[in-house]
Enzyme design. Sequence first.
Site, PDB file in Angstrom:
ATOM      1  N   ARG A 136      -3.111   3.152   8.731  1.00 39.78           N
ATOM      2  CA  ARG A 136      -3.429   1.963   7.940  1.00 39.78           C
ATOM      3  C   ARG A 136      -2.255   1.000   7.928  1.00 39.78           C
ATOM      4  O   ARG A 136      -1.112   1.401   7.773  1.00 39.78           O
ATOM      5  CB  ARG A 136      -3.737   2.374   6.493  1.00 39.78           C
ATOM      6  CG  ARG A 136      -4.503   3.669   6.395  1.00 39.78           C
ATOM      7  CD  ARG A 136      -4.532   4.238   4.990  1.00 39.78           C
ATOM      8  NE  ARG A 136      -5.220   3.381   4.048  1.00 39.78           N
ATOM      9  CZ  ARG A 136      -5.270   3.628   2.746  1.00 39.78           C
ATOM     10  NH1 ARG A 136      -4.658   4.703   2.242  1.00 39.78           N
ATOM     11  NH2 ARG A 136      -5.904   2.816   1.947  1.00 39.78           N
ATOM     12  N   SER A 175      10.254 -42.610 -20.214  1.00 42.21           N
ATOM     13  CA  SER A 175       9.101 -41.767 -19.902  1.00 42.21           C
ATOM     14  C   SER A 175       8.845 -41.911 -18.408  1.00 42.21           C
ATOM     15  O   SER A 175       8.656 -43.020 -17.911  1.00 42.21           O
ATOM     16  CB  SER A 175       7.893 -42.226 -20.709  1.00 42.21           C
ATOM     17  OG  SER A 175       6.776 -41.444 -20.359  1.00 42.21           O
ATOM     18  N   MET A 207      -4.727  -5.587  11.126  1.00 40.80           N
ATOM     19  CA  MET A 207      -5.497  -4.595  11.858  1.00 40.80           C
ATOM     20  C   MET A 207      -6.475  -3.819  10.965  1.00 40.80           C
ATOM     21  O   MET A 207      -6.204  -3.549   9.815  1.00 40.80           O
ATOM     22  CB  MET A 207      -4.540  -3.613  12.506  1.00 40.80           C
ATOM     23  CG  MET A 207      -5.214  -2.800  13.561  1.00 40.80           C
ATOM     24  SD  MET A 207      -4.307  -1.313  13.897  1.00 40.80           S
ATOM     25  CE  MET A 207      -4.627  -0.392  12.425  1.00 40.80           C
ATOM     26  N   TYR A 265       9.795 -33.615 -23.548  1.00 43.12           N
ATOM     27  CA  TYR A 265       8.362 -33.346 -23.654  1.00 43.12           C
ATOM     28  C   TYR A 265       7.643 -33.705 -22.357  1.00 43.12           C
ATOM     29  O   TYR A 265       8.175 -34.425 -21.515  1.00 43.12           O
ATOM     30  CB  TYR A 265       7.750 -34.139 -24.821  1.00 43.12           C
ATOM     31  CG  TYR A 265       7.695 -35.634 -24.617  1.00 43.12           C
ATOM     32  CD1 TYR A 265       6.625 -36.225 -23.941  1.00 43.12           C
ATOM     33  CD2 TYR A 265       8.699 -36.464 -25.105  1.00 43.12           C
ATOM     34  CE1 TYR A 265       6.576 -37.596 -23.750  1.00 43.12           C
ATOM     35  CE2 TYR A 265       8.655 -37.836 -24.920  1.00 43.12           C
ATOM     36  CZ  TYR A 265       7.586 -38.400 -24.233  1.00 43.12           C
ATOM     37  OH  TYR A 265       7.536 -39.753 -24.034  1.00 43.12           O
ATOM     38  N   LYS A 272       0.834  -1.196   0.000  1.00 44.04           N
ATOM     39  CA  LYS A 272       0.000   0.000   0.000  1.00 44.04           C
ATOM     40  C   LYS A 272       0.880   1.262   0.000  1.00 44.04           C
ATOM     41  O   LYS A 272       0.657   2.183  -0.796  1.00 44.04           O
ATOM     42  CB  LYS A 272      -0.902  -0.016   1.232  1.00 44.04           C
ATOM     43  CG  LYS A 272      -2.132   0.846   1.102  1.00 44.04           C
ATOM     44  CD  LYS A 272      -2.980   0.778   2.373  1.00 44.04           C
ATOM     45  CE  LYS A 272      -3.703  -0.563   2.502  1.00 44.04           C
ATOM     46  NZ  LYS A 272      -4.310  -0.740   3.830  1.00 44.04           N
ATOM     47  N   HIS A 298     -10.081 -42.852  -9.015  1.00 47.34           N
ATOM     48  CA  HIS A 298     -10.253 -43.333 -10.383  1.00 47.34           C
ATOM     49  C   HIS A 298     -11.177 -42.415 -11.179  1.00 47.34           C
ATOM     50  O   HIS A 298     -10.866 -42.022 -12.308  1.00 47.34           O
ATOM     51  CB  HIS A 298     -10.819 -44.759 -10.348  1.00 47.34           C
ATOM     52  CG  HIS A 298     -11.103 -45.327 -11.702  1.00 47.34           C
ATOM     53  ND1 HIS A 298     -12.353 -45.272 -12.281  1.00 47.34           N
ATOM     54  CD2 HIS A 298     -10.292 -45.921 -12.603  1.00 47.34           C
ATOM     55  CE1 HIS A 298     -12.301 -45.828 -13.476  1.00 47.34           C
ATOM     56  NE2 HIS A 298     -11.059 -46.231 -13.698  1.00 47.34           N
ATOM     57  N   ARG A 336      -3.725  -1.336  -6.436  1.00 42.94           N
ATOM     58  CA  ARG A 336      -2.901  -2.551  -6.543  1.00 42.94           C
ATOM     59  C   ARG A 336      -3.364  -3.329  -7.768  1.00 42.94           C
ATOM     60  O   ARG A 336      -4.446  -3.062  -8.303  1.00 42.94           O
ATOM     61  CB  ARG A 336      -3.047  -3.402  -5.289  1.00 42.94           C
ATOM     62  CG  ARG A 336      -4.470  -3.864  -5.069  1.00 42.94           C
ATOM     63  CD  ARG A 336      -4.616  -4.640  -3.788  1.00 42.94           C
ATOM     64  NE  ARG A 336      -6.023  -4.731  -3.449  1.00 42.94           N
ATOM     65  CZ  ARG A 336      -6.510  -4.865  -2.227  1.00 42.94           C
ATOM     66  NH1 ARG A 336      -5.694  -4.927  -1.202  1.00 42.94           N
ATOM     67  NH2 ARG A 336      -7.790  -4.966  -2.018  1.00 42.94           N
ATOM     68  N   GLY A 364      -6.924  -9.822   7.577  1.00 47.37           N
ATOM     69  CA  GLY A 364      -6.696 -10.480   8.860  1.00 47.37           C
ATOM     70  C   GLY A 364      -5.793  -9.645   9.734  1.00 47.37           C
ATOM     71  O   GLY A 364      -5.587  -9.925  10.910  1.00 47.37           O
ATOM     72  N   CYS A 423       4.863 -38.946 -18.407  1.00 51.68           N
ATOM     73  CA  CYS A 423       3.490 -39.271 -18.792  1.00 51.68           C
ATOM     74  C   CYS A 423       2.583 -39.450 -17.591  1.00 51.68           C
ATOM     75  O   CYS A 423       1.442 -39.851 -17.726  1.00 51.68           O
ATOM     76  CB  CYS A 423       3.459 -40.504 -19.680  1.00 51.68           C
ATOM     77  SG  CYS A 423       4.027 -41.984 -18.838  1.00 51.68           S
TER      78      CYS A 423
HETATM   79  P1  ADP Z   1      -7.768  -2.224   3.731  1.00 55.03           P
HETATM   80  O1  ADP Z   1      -6.373  -2.663   3.557  1.00 55.03           O
HETATM   81  O2  ADP Z   1      -8.579  -3.099   4.616  1.00 55.03           O
HETATM   82  O3  ADP Z   1      -8.427  -1.912   2.433  1.00 55.03           O
HETATM   83  P2  ADP Z   1      -7.317   0.573   4.042  1.00 55.03           P
HETATM   84  O4  ADP Z   1      -6.103   0.990   4.777  1.00 55.03           O
HETATM   85  O5  ADP Z   1      -7.267   0.680   2.592  1.00 55.03           O
HETATM   86  O6  ADP Z   1      -7.706  -0.852   4.550  1.00 55.03           O
HETATM   87  O7  ADP Z   1      -8.510   1.447   4.578  1.00 55.03           O
HETATM   88  C1  ADP Z   1      -9.848   1.090   4.398  1.00 55.03           C
HETATM   89  C2  ADP Z   1     -10.661   2.261   3.934  1.00 55.03           C
HETATM   90  O8  ADP Z   1     -10.500   3.338   4.841  1.00 55.03           O
HETATM   91  C3  ADP Z   1     -10.253   2.853   2.616  1.00 55.03           C
HETATM   92  O9  ADP Z   1     -10.793   2.163   1.550  1.00 55.03           O
HETATM   93  C4  ADP Z   1     -10.825   4.243   2.708  1.00 55.03           C
HETATM   94  O10 ADP Z   1     -12.191   4.218   2.355  1.00 55.03           O
HETATM   95  C5  ADP Z   1     -10.679   4.564   4.171  1.00 55.03           C
HETATM   96  N1  ADP Z   1      -9.513   5.414   4.331  1.00 55.03           N
HETATM   97  C6  ADP Z   1      -8.232   5.072   4.551  1.00 55.03           C
HETATM   98  N2  ADP Z   1      -7.430   6.151   4.587  1.00 55.03           N
HETATM   99  C7  ADP Z   1      -8.239   7.217   4.386  1.00 55.03           C
HETATM  100  C8  ADP Z   1      -8.015   8.638   4.290  1.00 55.03           C
HETATM  101  N3  ADP Z   1      -6.812   9.149   4.397  1.00 55.03           N
HETATM  102  N4  ADP Z   1      -9.089   9.397   4.062  1.00 55.03           N
HETATM  103  C9  ADP Z   1     -10.320   8.880   3.937  1.00 55.03           C
HETATM  104  N5  ADP Z   1     -10.595   7.586   4.011  1.00 55.03           N
HETATM  105  C10 ADP Z   1      -9.571   6.750   4.231  1.00 55.03           C
HETATM  106 MG    MG Z   2      -7.875  -0.720   1.176  1.00 56.68          MG
END
Ligand code: ADP
Ligand code: MG
Length: 913
Positions: A111, A804, A122, A891, A41, A479, A361, A120, A871
């Site tokens: 984030r 083979s 935070m 092959y 990210k 089978h 991504r 999974g 084979c």
């Molecule tokens: P995940 O990896 O679970 O997608 P993110 O870090 O992308 O988590 O955050 C989830 C959501 O939080 C984003 O899709 C966005 O909608 C919101 N978000 C994250 N950062 C911001 C920000 N700077 N301003 C507004 N919304 C945000």
């Molecule tokens: Mg996201």
Amino acid sequence: MAKATAQKKAKRAAPKRTQLVYAFGKKTDGNGTMKALLGGKGANLAEMSRIGLPVPPGFTITTEVCIDFDKNNHSFPAGLEKEVEKAIKDIERQGGKKFGDAKNPLLFSVRSGARDSMPGMMDTILNLGLNDKTVEALAAKSNNPRFAYDCYRRFIQMYGDVVMGVQPEDEHAHEPFDEVMEGLKKEVGVKEDTDLTTEHLKELISRYKALIKKKTGASFPQDVFKQLYGSVGAVFKSWNNDRAILYRRKYKIPHEWGTAVNVQAMVFGNSGDTSATGVAFTRDPATGENVIYGEYLINAQGEDVVAGVRTPHTISKLDEEMPQAYKELLEIRKKLEKHFKDMQDFEFTVEDNHFYMLQTRNGKRTGLAAIRIATEMVKQRLIDWKTAVTRIPPESISSLLVPIFDMDARKKVAVIGSGLPAGPGAASGKIVFSADDAERLSDKGERVVLCRVETSPEDLRGMLASEGILTSRGGVSSHAALVARQMGKVCVCGADGIVIDYRRKTLTAGSVTLKEFDDISIDGTTGEVFAGYVPTAPSEVNQVLAGKLKADKSYTYQIFDQVMKWADRARKLNIRTNSDTPLQATQAIALGAEGIGLCRTEHMFFDGDRITSMREMIIAQNDKDRQSALKKLLPHQRSDFAGLFKAMKGYPVTIRLLDPPLHEFLPHDDTSIRALAEKLEIPQETIVERVKALHEQNPMLGHRGCRLGITYPEITEMQARAIFEAAAQVMKLKNAPKVEPEIMVPLVGYPGELKNQVDIIHRVAAEVMEKKKVKIDYLVGTMIEVPRAALVADQIADTAEFFSFGTNDLTQTTLGMSRDDSGNFLRIYQNLEILPANPFASVDTGGVGELMRIAVEKGRKSRKKIKLGICGEHGGDPDSVKFCHEIGLNYVSCSPNRVPVARLAAAQAALGA
Ligand code: ADP
Ligand code: MG
Ligand code: MG
């Protein structure tokens, strides 16, 4: 020399990276290649900033800090705070807002972001920086107090949950913050969160604070820096929560990677009706179509879109609701693809008609979409053909080849159970419980689905006659699954929730009981079983290959064909097929096969009346009787081989001599024994005795393979004769194709075994050539399918002109593990990570693969030009194909439907992908 060493040393001793924080926004330190340090990210936020996309400014704390934090008892490294504060100052200067300011407060999101996206970990914390003072400023500034207090209560809730640990006591308890919210809603008599007024929200906030105090003994922090470091620490700690560890184990992500933390200025999609938040793909991830795809919610924040509280709008509606933002979105879509050169999955927020990018991504996609996107991106000159070839997971090719359900019709029938998806595609028809019924009904033009507890070679005719096969027992290498894959039949196996009762002729799944001839449908791609009939159609690719559809009428075919052409240009391996009939062989050639790598002659003994002659041969008490039975089989074999040679149009054909233990051909139940006795005009007891005599404790390791041909040389002789006579016959045809039989002796471990069989083959060849006055080019060789053969491959290669690798048996004999009995423990082994993968699906490179390497090396040492192939089932497995490329085979051979997959996998291996 001395200098080079010194330099190396200097490199190794270089001080640990000193920069802990990387800014993005107007000033950007990182870039898209720095995923290891900044996480996926963070690296892409930096990259998007670099190319001028509207990214709210922020900074990334590196994965190295995470590792350091972990090692040092959850304390931050020296210097971190200084760098963070400097980064914040820079952001403040860019936007005019100030972190913690009582007039114009800057708020942040915090984030997580590992190298690979990792659900999974935070939850994202939004609106950080709000406290009792700044919330008032936000209310005044936005002229929208309700919005400000809603942000504040969301922040307290998230912070209380993920940082301070106010969570449900056990899995049965409610979310404590939700409980407080629900309580208040009841008290004030509103239904929706959105019905709460500013005053309600203020009350909610004080109750949230009280909850935190009660549960933790600590107060919700008013100090914004305390909030920030608390959140950053929580992200780092979440790297080692149970969910994250489990996920890493499952997807083999190293624990040492660590996660980065992204701190980013907030933008508000929830600040009114000119604001929104959404997610989108630059192309349709299901079909690959080159259109924007996604959804959004007006006046919403964060995960509202995916949370399913309100139904989002499809992205095209943004054109009506916010035309300016939509225009920007389309511009950004173009820019993203032009820059990242792949389909992007991105998150955005619109604040007061201004568009912001929050994440991008490479998007996940279906097999079909992968193919379509790769080919179209080459056309658009975004990528070159080699990149396109490496972008398509080989497996996805098969999604273009299988029959498909009519989607609308499918929605109308009930799912009654599920099993393992063993043969992809869709099949629908009447339930039959026996091979006889399958043949009988299909002869009348009915579509049938053969439903068996499990299948055996005797069911083969029935399987051929059926649209699909459903079994209630057996795994993906049973089978049924094996045959289904080779024949390209739809198959669901091991549906253990389904009870099949042959006697009552019923199939029961829970409360649903279906009778013989009722309609049933199975989806071999998902493993689902449906009650009722769902119409299906063959894939467009197969329709074109069969001449039923024009290539220029099928876009699916065109992209398939394009990818295959590229793959053929790149690959070094030849691709052959495992086929026993001219029909299969013809299909395989259409799919690109360049020869037959394995023709199992025993399958030819089950057809029609042949099984009777075969049984007569086995029952025979003396040579004379045996010879007479074999004589009856000879013309059948000869015409089968002739058919194959014709169908193969000059490509080589590898024919394996009789391999399975004889008892597999004998009848076992009273009715069939009685029928055979009548046909052969011999007493029933004779058959019963013979069946008993042929019974083996361990047939897999018993009287089979070349052991049969050595003890009954007349079998080998008959088969060799059939092969050479067929060759002679085809060679004399007008416009005769080249005929190149490669005769393969199975289960050889001792050089003498091969020698014994090859002597017979050469003798018969000479006789036939003499008699028919033709010269037949043929090779003799052997399967390498027991460890001994691999270890003495140099001696075997004195006689063998080709090897083979029969990796099915080679895996069984190397591991001392029966494929058919491994279902009971293999899955547990895989869960415990004792085995990385199912060794019957993907070559066990460490053990079986090592034997293959030895055999390749020794074989080439004594016969430089020896032909080498594989084979076993593994020949159609992409990872195994890559391995075969690496060890230098000539092959791989696989079932007809896997040929395109193998072509692509071989190309990727050659391109080093
Ligand atoms: P995940 O990896 O679970 O997608 P993110 O870090 O992308 O988590 O955050 C989830 C959501 O939080 C984003 O899709 C966005 O909608 C919101 N978000 C994250 N950062 C911001 C920000 N700077 N301003 C507004 N919304 C945000
Ligand atoms: Mg996201
Ligand atoms: Mg999330």
